[in-house]
Design an enzyme around this catalytic site. Structure first.
Site, PDB file in Angstrom:
ATOM      1  N   HIS A  19       6.868 -26.965   2.734  1.00 37.19           N
ATOM      2  CA  HIS A  19       5.994 -27.921   2.149  1.00 37.19           C
ATOM      3  C   HIS A  19       4.977 -27.341   1.225  1.00 37.19           C
ATOM      4  O   HIS A  19       3.881 -28.241   0.851  1.00 37.19           O
ATOM      5  CB  HIS A  19       5.489 -29.096   3.015  1.00 37.19           C
ATOM      6  CG  HIS A  19       6.496 -29.417   4.082  1.00 37.19           C
ATOM      7  ND1 HIS A  19       7.104 -30.789   3.575  1.00 37.19           N
ATOM      8  CD2 HIS A  19       7.157 -29.274   5.150  1.00 37.19           C
ATOM      9  CE1 HIS A  19       7.920 -31.075   4.573  1.00 37.19           C
ATOM     10  NE2 HIS A  19       8.160 -30.301   5.311  1.00 37.19           N
TER      11      HIS A  19
ATOM     12  N   GLU B 181       0.910  -1.187   0.018  1.00 32.44           N
ATOM     13  CA  GLU B 181      -0.040  -0.089   0.063  1.00 32.44           C
ATOM     14  C   GLU B 181       0.748   1.203  -0.226  1.00 32.44           C
ATOM     15  O   GLU B 181       0.336   2.381  -0.600  1.00 32.44           O
ATOM     16  CB  GLU B 181      -1.070   0.088   1.253  1.00 32.44           C
ATOM     17  CG  GLU B 181      -2.200   1.046   1.149  1.00 32.44           C
ATOM     18  CD  GLU B 181      -3.344   0.887   2.194  1.00 32.44           C
ATOM     19  OE1 GLU B 181      -4.124   0.439   1.784  1.00 32.44           O
ATOM     20  OE2 GLU B 181      -2.940   1.316   3.319  1.00 32.44           O
TER      21      GLU B 181
ATOM     22  N   LYS C 237     -14.182   1.531  -4.031  1.00 36.59           N
ATOM     23  CA  LYS C 237     -14.855   1.880  -2.783  1.00 36.59           C
ATOM     24  C   LYS C 237     -16.101   2.594  -3.520  1.00 36.59           C
ATOM     25  O   LYS C 237     -16.986   2.540  -3.146  1.00 36.59           O
ATOM     26  CB  LYS C 237     -14.466   2.885  -1.810  1.00 36.59           C
ATOM     27  CG  LYS C 237     -13.376   2.289  -0.979  1.00 36.59           C
ATOM     28  CD  LYS C 237     -12.622   3.445   0.121  1.00 36.59           C
ATOM     29  CE  LYS C 237     -11.581   2.816   0.904  1.00 36.59           C
ATOM     30  NZ  LYS C 237     -11.067   3.841   1.956  1.00 36.59           N
TER      31      LYS C 237
END
EC number: 5.3.1.9
Length: 550
Positions: free
Chosen positions: A389, A357, A509
């Site tokens: 793994h 960000e 938004k």
């Protein structure tokens, strides 16, 4: 000499690095260590309780010298001083970025617009400490007089990632009298599962939103309020079960929270830099005011190291500059953060916000396009040994060059047989394997069938750093977070991006606010999106049903 406003690629210091890259790129880490067996001791630095070994990065001492010269040419010392002085280094929003003031000691003077902010910081910390002690001791009770057994932090982004990460990282230091949960996602499942087995009479919600209007946070807070009132049945209960971390007193009152239980912070604190502000109230309740002071002391120690240490021995500067080298020159545009401590399992997620960000920008601070080089790297990771793994296959033998940050501790908080030696053996082994690999000749010497030799060969030359500390604790965590905070700032100065704004989150938004009205409209709305979005909205409206089983 070029000044800070010149395009990066034109600076003599950058051109010198490009020339140097042509010399260094063909060199394998095997060759670098063979030429210089003492490299592991010299390409290392120490500060604020952390030890950084960057000898397995694809750099030489000359690389570091040239990177430091670039930092000086780009004005890092001056920009660093400006940040510490409280100047408006967040250019696009016209704000200071003064998270360092959050951990300044009493009596130090740091001004924003001519006003010393340190007394205000400590006034909030003192109020937080008093409240935390009340909750921890049982003096603070819920509406029915019962003590608080569960604290639920409701926030999103920096109001969630930092506190959630800190709680898990410091679990060994937390009170076991109180449980802590964290709700962030607007998906109702997050809140529903968080409160499913809780007793409302023993639950305290911390609602963290500076404006008290954040969509996700206030949606969750409203639903939490309804859940509480459904059980307790009296509006007065809200004031005993909800606390606000906000600066909007009017909205806090409207919600039903007593402003005496509102803890504020400031515009000069960015969300992703706020875990040591009032946003850290859940952390203080969990580890106690003393533990929180240790956390702040760790932040402060790294702040001072970043401010005072020469760049060539400065941990945040080195991490940041090597990150620029990897992402913008060497082509390693992704960083795997690999903490070999289960308590740090959310640290990579925290760093995703802090780094991506901050520096995931395509224009410079002045608005010019970034051209000819990358900016913020992609950060991700998992704790060791789980990742071994999972995705380490790609790290060792994949076609992508991934830089790695290993993080480990010399002493464990949970001595259990030989567990810790096995854990740390894996950390050291992975760094060695990434750096040196295994040649075809070595594979054959082990008796590998010829058909399998290509599959059993490891190219090596994969860059990594290792960060070691004695033991994980509040102070160590503070220093570790501050290390990356200042590394991000260092990179932002080199790339000339504003590391303290986040305009990239705004468009989604705005569109979501428009679309939610279309989703909730009783009649089919007239849609004017692209064909794909229109079709998705129509399908959702047709198929969403009215129950969980639909």
């Amino acid at each position: 000499m070029a000044d800070r406003n010149d395009p990066l690629l034109r600076t003599p210091a950058w051109r010198a690095l490009e020339t140097h890259l042509a010399e260094v790129r063909p060199l394998h880490l095997r060759e670098l260590f063979a030429r210089d067996p003492g490299r592991g001791d010299r390409l290392a630095a120490e500060g604020a309780g952390l030890y950084l070994d960057y000898s397995k990065q694809r750099v030489t001492e000359e690389t570091v010298r040239l990177l430091v010269a670039l930092a000086e040419a780009r004005g890092l010392p001056g920009r660093r001083a400006a940040m510490f002085r409280g100047e408006k280094v967040n250019a696009t929003e016209g704000r200071a970025a003064l998270h360092v003031a959050l951990r300044a000691p009493r009596g130090e003077r740091i001004e924003v617009d001519g006003k010393d902010v340190v007394p205000e910081v400590h006034a909030v910390l003192d109020r937080m400490a008093a409240f935390a002690e009340q909750v921890r001791s049982g003096a603070w009770t819920g509406f029915t007089g019962r003590r608080i057994r569960t604290v639920v932090n409701v926030g999103i982004g920096g109001s969630d990632l930092g506190p959630a990460m800190a709680y898990r990282a410091l679990r060994a230091y937390t009170t076991r009298e109180i449980a802590f949960r964290f709700v962030s996602n607007v998906d109702g499942t997050d809140l529903a599962e968080a409160v499913r087995d809780l007793d409302p009479a023993e639950t305290l919600f911390l609602v963290a939103s500076k404006t008290f209007t954040t969509l996700e946070t206030m949606t969750n807070a409203a639903s939490a309020r309804a859940w509480l009132l459904a059980a307790l049945g009296d509006e007065r209960a809200v004031a005993r079960h909800f606390v606000a971390i906000s600066t909007n007193e009017a909205e806090v009152r409207r919600f039903g929270i007593d402003p005496a239980n509102m803890f504020g912070f400031w515009d000069w604190v960015g969300g992703r830099y706020s875990m040591d502000s009032a946003i850290g109230l859940s952390t203080m309740i969990a580890v106690g005011p003393g533990g929180f002071r240790e956390l702040l002391a760790g932040f402060r120690a790294m702040d001072e190291h970043f401010r005072d240490a020469p760049l060539e021995r400065n941990l945040p500067a080195l991490v940041g500059l090597i990150g620029v080298w990897n992402a913008s020159l060497l082509g390693a545009e992704t960083v795997a953060v690999l903490p070999y401590d289960q308590y740090l399992d959310r640290f990579p997620a925290y760093l995703q916000q802090l780094t991506m960000e901050s520096n995931g920008k395509r224009v410079t601070a002045s608005g010019a396009p970034v051209e000819g080089h990358g900016t913020g790297a992609i950060y991700w990771g998992e704790p060791g040994t789980n990742g071994q793994h999972s995705f380490y296959q790609l790290l060792h033998q994949g076609t992508h060059l991934v830089a790695c940050d290993f993080i480990g501790f010399c002493r464990t908080l949970n001595p259990l047989g030989r567990h810790h030696d096995l854990l740390m053996a894996n950390l050291f082994a992975q760094g060695e394997a990434l750096a040196f690999g295994k040649t075809a000749e070595e594979a054959r010497a082990e008796g590998t069938p010829e058909a399998l030799v290509p599959h059993r060969t490891f190219p090596g030359n994969r860059p990594s750093s290792t960060i070691l500390a004695d033991r994980l604790g509040p102070g160590t965590l503070g220093a570790l977070v501050a290390l990356y905070e200042h590394a991000v700032f260092t990179q932002g100065v080199i790339w000339d991006v504003d590391s303290f704004d986040q305009w990239g989150v705004e468009l989604g938004k705005v569109l979501a606010n428009r679309i939610v009205k279309e989703l909730e409209a009783p009649a089919d709305p007239a849609l004017a999106h692209d064909g794909s979005t229109n079709a998705l909205i129509r399908r959702y409206r047709a198929r969403r049903g009215g129950s969980a089983s639909s």
